[in-house]
Design an enzyme around this catalytic site. Structure first.
Site, short mmCIF file in Angstrom:
data_model
loop_
_atom_site.label_atom_id
_atom_site.label_comp_id
_atom_site.label_asym_id
_atom_site.label_seq_id
_atom_site.Cartn_x
_atom_site.Cartn_y
_atom_site.Cartn_z
N TYR A 145 -23.12 54.49 44.42
CA TYR A 145 -22.22 53.91 45.43
C TYR A 145 -21.11 53.12 44.76
O TYR A 145 -19.94 53.24 45.13
CB TYR A 145 -23.03 53.02 46.37
CG TYR A 145 -22.24 52.48 47.53
CD1 TYR A 145 -21.86 53.30 48.58
CD2 TYR A 145 -21.86 51.14 47.58
CE1 TYR A 145 -21.12 52.80 49.65
CE2 TYR A 145 -21.13 50.63 48.64
CZ TYR A 145 -20.76 51.47 49.68
OH TYR A 145 -20.03 50.97 50.72
N SER A 155 -15.13 48.83 48.59
CA SER A 155 -16.25 47.90 48.78
C SER A 155 -16.18 46.85 47.68
O SER A 155 -15.57 47.08 46.62
CB SER A 155 -17.59 48.65 48.69
OG SER A 155 -18.68 47.75 48.54
#
Length: 259
Positions: A152, A139
């Site tokens: 995350y 990501s």
């Protein structure tokens, strides 16, 4: 068709980016095993996907489940050529409020689950002896920090580094390992932002292309990494982020972009 005769395993395939990748692979001629924990949503997605696809309900954090995923690829289609480790979760919380249980949950799925899936798939590719492609889902948060996305971001940074190590280990076996790092993509996770014009404007002001990405655009990058078009690419993270990581200022957002 660029993936004809190939077999692909895609985790987290019931919706969003995973589903888009599975459908793109199937359209390009691949046999696709679609995996997700959500049985009802997975069944619906598989029934709506054209091509040689199979469904398997499973959890990437459970070794026996991951073994079943690989075994299904081998029993149904004779092997495994491509593995997309897409399954992932998010738990948002500010650093001082982040619960240990939430941190453990995110790292368990996004790091341990990705590791288990990639390792089992890689072993199958080595047994097969015909090379292969492992695609890890990282990501842009592996590079850019958010105060409420510690868990995350840490997990995706770990995936980015695992990708490099795995690429080195698998190069002698002819297996390429790369990561795909999506930016702000128009999926269900982004709905709270995309449905609010003020929030959407803030996000788009940091994206040079001034729009959210589409899942099928991420799938296009995955297709490149899965196919022979990327035959000399390994150990890399490719960011599909509309230019976000290159930007060090805010851009003007057209009015029609937030309507």
């Amino acid at each position: 068709m660029r993936l004809e005769t190939k077999t692909a395993l895609v985790t987290g395939a019931a919706g969003g980016i995973g589903l888009a990748i599975a459908r793109r692979f199937a359209a390009e001629g691949a046999n696709v095993v679609m995996v997700d924990r959500n049985a009802d949503r997975l069944t619906e997605s598989v029934n709506a996907t054209q091509g040689e696809v199979r469904a398997l309900v499973g959890d990437v954090t459970v070794p026996d489940d991951v073994d079943r995923m690989v075994a299904l690829c081998e029993s149904e289609f004779g092997g495994l050529d491509i593995c997309v480790c897409n399954a992932g979760v998010i738990r948002a919380a500010e650093f001082l409020d982040l619960e240990l249980a939430d941190l453990d949950f995110v790292l368990n799925v996004n790091v341990r689950g990705a590791f288990l899936t990639a390792q089992r798939a890689a072993r199958a590719m080595v047994r097969q002896g015909q090379g292969g492609s492992l695609i890890m889902l990282s990501s842009m948060t592996a590079e850019l920090a958010m105060s409420n996305q510690l868990a995350y971001g840490a997990s995706k940074g770990a995936v980015r580094q695992m990708t490099k190590s795995m690429a080195l280990a698998m190069a002698p076996h002819g297996v390429r390992v790369n990561a795909l790092g999506p930016g702000s993509i128009d999926t269900d996770i982004m709905a709270t932002i995309s449905n609010n014009p003020d929030n959407l404007r803030k996000v788009l002001s940091r994206i040079p292309m001034t729009r959210l990405g589409r899942p099928d655009e991420v799938a296009g990058v995955a297709l490149f990494l899965a196919s022979e078009d990327s035959s000399y690419v390994t150990g890399q993270t490719i960011y599909a982020d509309g230019g976000r990581l290159a930007l060090n200022y805010n851009v003007d957002v057209p009015e029609d972009a937030v309507r």
